[in-house]
Design a protein around this motif. Sequence first.
Motif, PDB file in Angstrom:
ATOM      1  N   SER A  73      40.159   6.258  10.270  1.00  0.00           N
ATOM      2  CA  SER A  73      40.798   4.988  10.648  1.00  0.00           C
ATOM      3  C   SER A  73      40.139   3.776   9.987  1.00  0.00           C
ATOM      4  CB  SER A  73      40.773   4.814  12.173  1.00  0.00           C
ATOM      5  OG  SER A  73      39.433   4.768  12.642  1.00  0.00           O
ATOM      6  N   ILE A  74      38.890   3.911   9.553  1.00  0.00           N
ATOM      7  CA  ILE A  74      38.241   2.792   8.853  1.00  0.00           C
ATOM      8  C   ILE A  74      37.887   3.187   7.413  1.00  0.00           C
ATOM      9  CG2 ILE A  74      37.378   1.643  10.926  1.00  0.00           C
ATOM     10  CD1 ILE A  74      34.613   2.864  10.308  1.00  0.00           C
ATOM     11  N   SER A  75      38.634   4.161   6.898  1.00  0.00           N
ATOM     12  CA  SER A  75      38.397   4.648   5.539  1.00  0.00           C
ATOM     13  C   SER A  75      39.634   4.557   4.663  1.00  0.00           C
ATOM     14  CB  SER A  75      37.912   6.103   5.588  1.00  0.00           C
ATOM     15  OG  SER A  75      36.728   6.203   6.332  1.00  0.00           O
ATOM     16  N   GLU A  76      40.571   3.747   5.073  1.00  0.00           N
ATOM     17  CA  GLU A  76      41.813   3.585   4.306  1.00  0.00           C
ATOM     18  C   GLU A  76      41.645   2.498   3.247  1.00  0.00           C
ATOM     19  OE1 GLU A  76      44.356   5.629   4.859  1.00  0.00           O
ATOM     20  OE2 GLU A  76      43.284   6.570   6.525  1.00  0.00           O
ATOM     21  N   SER A  79      41.455  -0.797   4.967  1.00  0.00           N
ATOM     22  CA  SER A  79      40.453  -0.986   6.018  1.00  0.00           C
ATOM     23  C   SER A  79      39.441  -2.055   5.611  1.00  0.00           C
ATOM     24  CB  SER A  79      39.701   0.319   6.285  1.00  0.00           C
ATOM     25  OG  SER A  79      40.575   1.337   6.701  1.00  0.00           O
ATOM     26  N   ASP A  83      34.424  -3.528   9.066  1.00  0.00           N
ATOM     27  CA  ASP A  83      34.588  -2.517  10.118  1.00  0.00           C
ATOM     28  C   ASP A  83      33.664  -1.325   9.860  1.00  0.00           C
ATOM     29  OD1 ASP A  83      36.486  -4.141  11.260  1.00  0.00           O
ATOM     30  OD2 ASP A  83      38.195  -2.863  10.741  1.00  0.00           O
ATOM     31  N   ASN A  84      33.489  -0.986   8.601  1.00  0.00           N
ATOM     32  CA  ASN A  84      32.599   0.102   8.226  1.00  0.00           C
ATOM     33  C   ASN A  84      31.151  -0.238   8.584  1.00  0.00           C
ATOM     34  OD1 ASN A  84      31.513   2.439   6.750  1.00  0.00           O
ATOM     35  ND2 ASN A  84      30.910   0.898   5.265  1.00  0.00           N
TER      36      ASN A  84
END
Length: 134
Positions: A73-76, A79, A83-84
């Motif tokens: 969900s935070i690797s798109e 993103s 967030d990472n």
Amino acid sequence: MKILGIIPARGGSRGVIGKNIKTLSDKPLIAHTIIAAKKSKIVDRIIVSTDSEEIAEVAIKYGAEVPFLRPKSISEDTSPILDNYKFVFDQLRESGDSYDSFVALQPTSPFRNSYDIDCAINLFNENDVYLSLI
């Protein structure tokens, strides 16, 4: 002051597939960043934040830590990178570990060396530049 080095390296690149582990000068691209970070006199710990088992294996081989995989969900492509970083700090906080600051080290900048990393950190420290992820 405890400084964390975070190397963000997601597996799903659209431009150059598998770019973070493609070979550059006899080493995977990400290895150049890990080696420079390990030679830093200021960075206390180096974590690769990735969603890819393959990238994790390469990172560990070259001396970085991959204590967890980041969620898809935070690797798109869309993103937000912050967030990472927040995810990494949240995971470390949950395990009882904390850092005063961090340096983001993109694997796509393989020609930066440990001197560059230390100078950048010193420049931020001398000018009281901080980013809160809380």
